[in-house]
Write an enzyme that holds these catalytic residues in place. Structure first.
Site, short mmCIF file in Angstrom:
data_model
loop_
_atom_site.label_atom_id
_atom_site.label_comp_id
_atom_site.label_asym_id
_atom_site.label_seq_id
_atom_site.Cartn_x
_atom_site.Cartn_y
_atom_site.Cartn_z
N ASP A 41 0.96 -1.26 -0.10
CA ASP A 41 0.03 -0.04 0.04
C ASP A 41 0.88 1.25 0.11
O ASP A 41 1.97 0.91 0.28
CB ASP A 41 -0.85 0.02 1.41
N ASP A 96 -0.24 5.06 1.12
CA ASP A 96 -0.55 6.12 1.99
C ASP A 96 -0.73 5.20 3.45
O ASP A 96 -1.47 4.27 3.55
CB ASP A 96 -1.81 6.77 1.92
#
Length: 232
Positions: free
Chosen positions: A12, A14
């Protein structure tokens, strides 16, 4: 190298690679205020980071707003606000400690690296370019072409692009959306405790492990993969 030997770790963005919560919350508040809506604030915004933008805004606006056209308008306002913020000379969206070193270690151990994020591709490209990461990932999956997390579409596309099998793949993320997405794709799901969802929620979502520091990832990942492929 045969497909069975190819291994892929997907990050991922953020909350996992970069600490973007303050920038996201600032732009979310700006977008909501522009349309006369109550600003969600940092704590509420943290809970939806990782989702695609329209889905995130829809969740933050409920139950007050159910109108799709207004959700679209707030989404566009957010994009405009973030684009403007990114041009500011004091814009700050730092990498979490250890990112570069860990990606290098994983590469040395034979892991390919990719990204699956709720960011738009333009935003992801900006993050990678700013942090000299553009050449470190073999597959980049964004919300532009896929349903929002936790739908496994991004991970399925990453595996298709790299010729990997879910038994040899892992999703690394800081939210339950990441963990649920990884589980739905049939791969290992590892949570990170420095992001935007609590350790307990990551564990309840089905994380195979939750790490406290980035430098723990290579050994934890190798250990889980080896155990999964060679059970006692």
């Amino acid at each position: 190298m045969t497909t069975d030997l190819l291994r892929l770790v997907i990050f991922d963005c953020d909350g996992t690679l970069v600490d973007s919560q303050h920038a996201i919350a600032h732009c979310m508040d700006h977008a909501f205020a522009e349309h006369g809506l109550d600003c969600p604030g940092l704590e509420k915004t943290r809970t939806i980071i990782g989702l695609s933008l329209p889905e995130a805004i829809a969740r933050l606006a409920r139950p007050a707003v159910l109108d799709a056209s207004l959700i679209d308008a707030v989404t566009n306002s957010y994009k405009s606000a973030f684009f403007t913020l990114r041009q500011s000379p004091d814009f700050f969206e730092p990498l979490f400690p250890g990112v570069l070193e860990v990606i290098e270690t994983l590469d040395q151990r034979g892991w390919l690296s990719g990204v699956a994020t709720g960011k738009a591709r333009r935003g992801l490209d900006a993050v990678l370019e700013r942090n000299n990461l553009s050449r470190r990932f073999v597959t980049l999956q964004t919300c532009d072409n896929h349903p929002s997390k936790p739908h496994p579409s991004m991970l399925e596309a990453a595996m298709s692009e790299t010729g990997t099998d879910p038994r040899n793949c892992a999703m690394i993320g800081d939210t339950t959306f990441d963990i649920e997405m990884g589980r739905a794709a049939g791969m290992l799901s590892i949570g990170v405790a420095w992001g935007y969802h609590e350790r307990e929620t990551l564990e309840k979502a089905g994380a195979h492990a939750v790490i406290d520091h980035f430098d723990q990832l290579p050994d934890v990942l190798d250990g889980l993969w080896h155990t999964a492929r060679h059970p006692a």
